[in-house]
Scaffold this motif. Sequence first.
Motif, PDB file in Angstrom:
ATOM      1  N   PHE A 223     -28.745 -36.270  -1.783  1.00 21.63           N
ATOM      2  CA  PHE A 223     -27.598 -35.725  -1.129  1.00 21.63           C
ATOM      3  C   PHE A 223     -27.638 -34.038  -1.677  1.00 21.63           C
ATOM      4  CE2 PHE A 223     -27.093 -40.321  -1.109  1.00 21.63           C
ATOM      5  CZ  PHE A 223     -27.488 -40.375   0.436  1.00 21.63           C
ATOM      6  N   ASP A 224     -28.114 -33.624  -2.854  1.00 23.19           N
ATOM      7  CA  ASP A 224     -27.944 -32.162  -3.364  1.00 23.19           C
ATOM      8  C   ASP A 224     -28.604 -31.307  -2.390  1.00 23.19           C
ATOM      9  OD1 ASP A 224     -26.690 -30.864  -6.195  1.00 23.19           O
ATOM     10  OD2 ASP A 224     -28.587 -30.175  -5.191  1.00 23.19           O
ATOM     11  N   LYS A 225     -28.086 -30.137  -2.299  1.00 23.70           N
ATOM     12  CA  LYS A 225     -28.636 -29.144  -1.554  1.00 23.70           C
ATOM     13  C   LYS A 225     -30.170 -28.885  -1.979  1.00 23.70           C
ATOM     14  CE  LYS A 225     -27.220 -24.740  -1.910  1.00 23.70           C
ATOM     15  NZ  LYS A 225     -26.431 -23.671  -1.950  1.00 23.70           N
ATOM     16  N   ASN A 226     -30.300 -28.894  -3.075  1.00 22.86           N
ATOM     17  CA  ASN A 226     -31.456 -28.545  -3.904  1.00 22.86           C
ATOM     18  C   ASN A 226     -32.561 -29.716  -4.247  1.00 22.86           C
ATOM     19  OD1 ASN A 226     -30.850 -25.880  -4.284  1.00 22.86           O
ATOM     20  ND2 ASN A 226     -29.497 -26.697  -5.905  1.00 22.86           N
ATOM     21  N   ARG A 227     -32.286 -31.018  -3.573  1.00 19.48           N
ATOM     22  CA  ARG A 227     -33.031 -32.116  -3.550  1.00 19.48           C
ATOM     23  C   ARG A 227     -34.647 -31.613  -2.976  1.00 19.48           C
ATOM     24  NH1 ARG A 227     -30.139 -32.504   0.925  1.00 19.48           N
ATOM     25  NH2 ARG A 227     -31.229 -33.358   3.001  1.00 19.48           N
ATOM     26  N   ASP A 228     -35.630 -32.129  -3.574  1.00 22.47           N
ATOM     27  CA  ASP A 228     -36.939 -31.702  -3.190  1.00 22.47           C
ATOM     28  C   ASP A 228     -38.046 -32.863  -3.077  1.00 22.47           C
ATOM     29  OD1 ASP A 228     -37.389 -31.926  -5.915  1.00 22.47           O
ATOM     30  OD2 ASP A 228     -38.809 -30.521  -6.108  1.00 22.47           O
ATOM     31  N   LEU A 369     -25.575 -34.631  -8.675  1.00 21.05           N
ATOM     32  CA  LEU A 369     -25.129 -34.071  -7.503  1.00 21.05           C
ATOM     33  C   LEU A 369     -24.213 -33.014  -7.693  1.00 21.05           C
ATOM     34  CD1 LEU A 369     -24.726 -33.920  -4.408  1.00 21.05           C
ATOM     35  CD2 LEU A 369     -23.560 -36.290  -4.528  1.00 21.05           C
ATOM     36  N   ASN A 370     -24.717 -31.756  -7.755  1.00 17.39           N
ATOM     37  CA  ASN A 370     -23.959 -30.640  -8.094  1.00 17.39           C
ATOM     38  C   ASN A 370     -23.653 -29.485  -7.165  1.00 17.39           C
ATOM     39  OD1 ASN A 370     -23.661 -31.711 -10.821  1.00 17.39           O
ATOM     40  ND2 ASN A 370     -25.703 -30.820 -11.120  1.00 17.39           N
ATOM     41  N   ASP A 371     -24.648 -29.406  -6.143  1.00 17.71           N
ATOM     42  CA  ASP A 371     -24.505 -28.497  -5.075  1.00 17.71           C
ATOM     43  C   ASP A 371     -24.419 -29.023  -3.662  1.00 17.71           C
ATOM     44  OD1 ASP A 371     -24.763 -25.984  -6.717  1.00 17.71           O
ATOM     45  OD2 ASP A 371     -26.796 -26.366  -6.954  1.00 17.71           O
ATOM     46  N   SER A 372     -23.340 -28.873  -3.210  1.00 16.20           N
ATOM     47  CA  SER A 372     -23.281 -29.649  -2.031  1.00 16.20           C
ATOM     48  C   SER A 372     -24.001 -29.350  -0.828  1.00 16.20           C
ATOM     49  CB  SER A 372     -21.793 -29.858  -1.525  1.00 16.20           C
ATOM     50  OG  SER A 372     -21.290 -28.761  -1.395  1.00 16.20           O
ATOM     51  N   ASP A 373     -24.768 -29.931   0.101  1.00 13.67           N
ATOM     52  CA  ASP A 373     -25.408 -29.582   1.134  1.00 13.67           C
ATOM     53  C   ASP A 373     -24.286 -29.883   2.299  1.00 13.67           C
ATOM     54  OD1 ASP A 373     -26.742 -29.734   3.432  1.00 13.67           O
ATOM     55  OD2 ASP A 373     -28.464 -31.025   2.653  1.00 13.67           O
ATOM     56  N   LYS A 374     -24.215 -28.730   3.455  1.00 15.37           N
ATOM     57  CA  LYS A 374     -23.460 -28.741   4.263  1.00 15.37           C
ATOM     58  C   LYS A 374     -23.523 -29.872   5.234  1.00 15.37           C
ATOM     59  CE  LYS A 374     -25.523 -24.977   7.330  1.00 15.37           C
ATOM     60  NZ  LYS A 374     -26.210 -26.213   7.809  1.00 15.37           N
ATOM     61  N   ASP A 375     -24.579 -30.363   5.374  1.00 17.85           N
ATOM     62  CA  ASP A 375     -25.143 -31.537   6.309  1.00 17.85           C
ATOM     63  C   ASP A 375     -24.861 -32.933   5.616  1.00 17.85           C
ATOM     64  OD1 ASP A 375     -25.596 -29.860   8.204  1.00 17.85           O
ATOM     65  OD2 ASP A 375     -27.502 -29.209   7.589  1.00 17.85           O
ATOM     66  N   CYS A 376     -24.708 -32.871   4.237  1.00 18.28           N
ATOM     67  CA  CYS A 376     -24.536 -34.307   3.532  1.00 18.28           C
ATOM     68  C   CYS A 376     -23.136 -34.039   3.015  1.00 18.28           C
ATOM     69  CB  CYS A 376     -25.634 -34.360   2.451  1.00 18.28           C
ATOM     70  SG  CYS A 376     -27.359 -34.536   3.225  1.00 18.28           S
ATOM     71  N   ASP A 377     -22.175 -34.387   3.724  1.00 19.82           N
ATOM     72  CA  ASP A 377     -20.965 -34.042   3.575  1.00 19.82           C
ATOM     73  C   ASP A 377     -19.694 -35.403   3.328  1.00 19.82           C
ATOM     74  OD1 ASP A 377     -20.921 -34.552   5.874  1.00 19.82           O
ATOM     75  OD2 ASP A 377     -19.648 -32.917   6.626  1.00 19.82           O
ATOM     76  N   LEU A 378     -20.387 -36.319   2.790  1.00 21.13           N
ATOM     77  CA  LEU A 378     -19.710 -37.609   2.586  1.00 21.13           C
ATOM     78  C   LEU A 378     -19.350 -37.697   1.288  1.00 21.13           C
ATOM     79  CD1 LEU A 378     -21.757 -40.078   5.119  1.00 21.13           C
ATOM     80  CD2 LEU A 378     -19.690 -38.666   5.593  1.00 21.13           C
ATOM     81  N   ASN A 379     -18.826 -38.934   1.000  1.00 19.78           N
ATOM     82  CA  ASN A 379     -18.169 -39.168  -0.372  1.00 19.78           C
ATOM     83  C   ASN A 379     -19.342 -39.865  -1.193  1.00 19.78           C
ATOM     84  OD1 ASN A 379     -17.236 -40.148  -2.654  1.00 19.78           O
ATOM     85  ND2 ASN A 379     -15.416 -41.288  -1.816  1.00 19.78           N
TER      86      ASN A 379
END
Lengths: 412, 79
Positions: A223-228, A369-379
């Motif tokens: 769920f992090d923005k930088n997941r690859d 999980l450090n950089d939030s992804d605007k499309d993955c915005d749950l808890n």
Amino acid sequence: MTKQRVVVTGLGTINPLGNNVIDTWNNLTSGISGIDHITLFDASDLPVTFAGEVKNFDANDYMGKQNARKLDRSGHLSIFAAEEAIQDAGFDLSKPLGEDFGIVFGTGIGGIGATEDAVRVYDERGSTRISPLAITQLMPNSSTGQVAIKYGIKGPSLTITTACAASANAIGEAKRMIEQNIVDKVLVGGTESGTTSMTIGAFAQIKALSKQNDEPQKACKPFDKNRDGFVMAEGSTVLILESESSAKDRDAKVYGYISGYGSSTDAYHITAPSEGGIGALRAMEQAISNADISKENIDYINAHGTSTPANDLNETLAIKSLMNDYAYEVNISSTKSMTGHLLGGGGAFEAMASLLSMKNNQIPPTINLNDSDKDCDLNYTANQSVDKNIDHVMSNSFGFGGHNAVLIFSKE
Amino acid sequence: MEVNEVFDKVKSLFEDELGIDSEKITMDAKLEEDLEIDSLGIVEVVMAFEDEFEIEIDDEELTDVGTVGQAVNLLHSKL
């Protein structure tokens, strides 16, 4: 005949976080990663050089060389995890579990290491030098058969190979066996030991794996923005499922109920999830309906959360479609952030994590999980475990092939 | 090669390759009952003999082989 409720009375595991249930749980709630550089073989030529390996386990020490060499590593891990689960459930290891016990195992790729070894021998020395143990090590049902032999399980048996949904399906199908009074106890396992040079190379070819070789512990970041991509892992987890009446008759310790099971197929693409996660959504809806609860009763979702761009986005979309406003409140976490992806063993491991979470009223975090992804915005329960009363947990497992399996665990 | 030399080689092969306890490996030991070598294990043993002694063993030659001593005598006769 009345439909039996199904409880879990025993747990056993060996995985990148620990070689028993207690160590595993302590590491899960402490947010520790079990992922590191590959030690089982020389991975230096591969594009990915890290994985979640089982540590401090020598099959020769555990079962003796004469027995150990007959089994593939997945068989070793299965027998080890089953021993802890059987003892935990209060059964005598010296007696066969017998005809009242069924067995269901899930695996994604079975004894793939044995397949690779046999092919190498065939290429180098011809067919007459292939090991006579190759077939019995490589067949996907090897763990099912070997565990049954070791512990004398003589009831019905199944081996399920729905990729990364396999052992969640195994638990669901075992639940049905007990509900239908086919048998009142089932040993259910999920095992994978596919961290081999060929499989890592092949998964890397389809861009499924994280390539963050420099910092293995930080690579899996669901769920992090930088997941690859996901991180390969190995391990086995075994649960003893039992009818409520059988558990009461034996005065057995109960971890919780398996109250709901849903299963669906995307029929969309062999690796990509269906758009918006609509296939997964149907499985979640079925599981909630099967558990006879409402969506708002779910206190924690143990997500599939692989750390691939596509899974985490579509799983998030599916949870939003399922729960609407409540999707933003419910605690979600991916324990894969710490274990890596146990493939066919993931469903059983995450069932264990869900049950322990409910029993201890504590939710393990999603680490990295450090950089939030605007499309993955749950808890997503980022980086720190959370103490909270938990009555119902939903656990998601999705596999290549478009297989979706969802389980609900309940305290009462 | 003398019979006792063949036995020594067979013993170390059983011990090192198959992981069998050395004290169990005597000329009288039965392959199946005493050493727990099952039908799949016999195939492994034959492959190991063929590699170690650079010979070929046909299935028919194994019909009367039930003990370590009988295996040693078969190998000795082929060397």
